[in-house]
Design an enzyme around this catalytic site. Structure first.
Site, short mmCIF file in Angstrom:
data_model
loop_
_atom_site.label_atom_id
_atom_site.label_comp_id
_atom_site.label_asym_id
_atom_site.label_seq_id
_atom_site.Cartn_x
_atom_site.Cartn_y
_atom_site.Cartn_z
CG HIS A 22 -1.58 1.34 1.39
ND1 HIS A 22 -2.05 1.88 2.60
CD2 HIS A 22 -2.66 1.84 0.40
CE1 HIS A 22 -2.83 2.90 2.52
NE2 HIS A 22 -2.92 2.97 1.20
CA CA Z 1 0.64 -0.35 -4.04
#
Ligand code: CA
Ligand code: ZL4
Ligand code: ZN
Length: 390
Positions: free
Chosen positions: A182
């Protein structure tokens, strides 16, 4: 050479500094700046450098890095030395700034950080000054670094610094992140503004996969009066996603985002740990599948800043980034999939010596993303985009 020429009607700039590649995170640390050497060897052997403007990245200044980071943190980064890792009197600040196993202190750390950051700042300025339409810095993309701390192999967030440069000229910038992790640092930096739309595709498992953030319902500040509300998008995925599904998902989501948000420029983080066979990753993308996402973003025709990111199996990272360079200069069809005899370190690419080995079949990870799940992701995100529009 083999006839690679400049692309028609647009300019690509390449930003690199060989001094970046010489840094070592330490014994058995997964992050290997040396992967940039392999990438450059492929790019040169194929003659791709004839198609780009080449720039030696300069080090970002302290002041440039302080556009995002605190002076306190940068002061520490500038003066800390490897011996401090063991020294008791430094341990409090080490903990405060999150240095340790993931983010060790190694020789030349500040030099390393300022060089990869300088490359991204330079690349962004080329776009803003209209001297390039696409600017590439494979040493950048270090998306986890926070304002006052290091995180996940990242110390200075060059992506944030690059976007800040683009925001001087463009009212809206879109950030796309295909690293398997992320893009939390970039998301957090622009959490409260509507001038940056962040979109990260990543493996999501809150308790078992770093950094644990980036759930589907995490779309910005919860208070609707905050301008950043609905300006963060997250595409949480499970193990084993393959080329076809990933590309369809990517096009469906990015196409809708661009249509709705109408950005003036795009920043694309191309973390290569989303490839199959990555030491830290768990997706099953091939070099071609990863590259198709880059090709799709290119078709949007917006000023484009391309950065690297993760990628822990150097032979595949370099294959992907060399292939993606060829896509960006519109020469993918002129590249021989057989890696040229002239490549230094060619032995790393055996036994196949192909730019496109079948990564998904080599270490098969079961695909845990059902068609139903992927369809839900697309419909949920399209709904979230309606909120963004107001
Ligand atoms: Ca990513
Ligand atoms: C290592 O072998 O999940 C670091 C990190 C160093 C060498 C010797 C030390 C051994 C794997 C990872 C102990 C290491 C323990 N060495 C590391 C919660 C964790 C705490 C730290 O691609 N331990 C932390 C970060 C992730 C965690 C991923 C991705 C960056 C990017 C952009 C960052 N951190 C558990 C791990 C090793 C190591 C072996 C490691 N660290 C794997 N995953 C993590 O998104 C560039
Ligand atoms: Zn990563």
């Amino acid at each position: 050479h083999n006839g690679i020429t400049r692309p028609q009607g647009y300019t690509v700039s390449w930003h690199a500094n060989p001094a970046v590649e010489a840094h070592h995170f330490g014994q058995s640390h997964p992050m290997k700046p040396w992967r940039l050497v392999l990438t450059k060897e492929l790019v040169l052997a194929y003659g791709m450098h004839h198609a780009m403007d080449l720039y030696l990245s300069r080090a970002a200044t302290f002041e440039e890095m302080a556009d995002f980071h605190t002076e306190d943190y940068l002061d520490f980064l500038r003066q800390v030395i490897p011996a401090d890792m063991e020294a008791a009197e430094q341990s409090e600040r080490m903990a405060k700034y999150n240095f340790g196993d993931d983010c060790p202190i190694f020789d030349g750390l500040y030099n390393y950080c300022s060089l990869y950051s300088g490359g991204t700042v330079d690349a962004a300025r080329k776009l803003v000054n209209n001297q390039a339409d696409i600017a590439i810095n494979w040493s950048g993309g270090l998306h986890h670094a926070k304002k006052t701390e290091a995180s996940g192999f990242c110390y200075v967030n060059d992506v944030v610094l690059g976007i800040l440069q683009l925001l001087r000229f463009h009212p809206r910038v879109m950030y796309i992140d295909i690293d398997v992790h992320h893009g939390d640092g970039v998301e957090q930096a622009f959490w409260s503004t509507d001038r940056v739309l962040t979109v990260s595709f990543h493996k999501f498992d809150r308790d078992n996969f770093f950094p644990g953030t980036g759930s589907l319902d995490s779309t910005g500040p919860s208070h609707p009066s905050n301008p950043g509300a609905h300006h963060a998008l997250n595409v949480p995925l499970n193990d084993g996603i393959e080329d076809g599904d990933y590309l369809q998902l990517f096009k469906d989501i990015i196409g809708s985002c661009v249509e709705t948000y109408q950005p003036g420029a795009i920043v694309l983080q191309c973390g290569a740990d989303s490839l199959g066979c990555d030491r830290l990753g768990c997706f099953s993308l091939n070099v071609t599948g990863h590259g198709s996402c880059v090709a799709y973003v290119k078709t949007l025709g917006l000023p484009l800043l391309v950065v690297g990111g993760g990628g822990y199996t150097p032979r595949n990272v370099s294959r992907a980034w060399a292939h993606e360079t060829s896509i960006l200069i519109d020469a993918a069809d002129k590249i021989d999939p057989n890696i040229p005899e002239t490549v230094t370190f060619r032995n790393h690419f055996g036994p196949d010596y192909s730019l496109f080995p079948p990564l998904s079949e080599m270490r098969k990870i079961e695909n845990k993303n059902s068609k139903q799940y992927l369809a839900t992701l697309v419909s949920t995100i399209r709904e979230q985009l309606r909120y963004m529009q107001g």
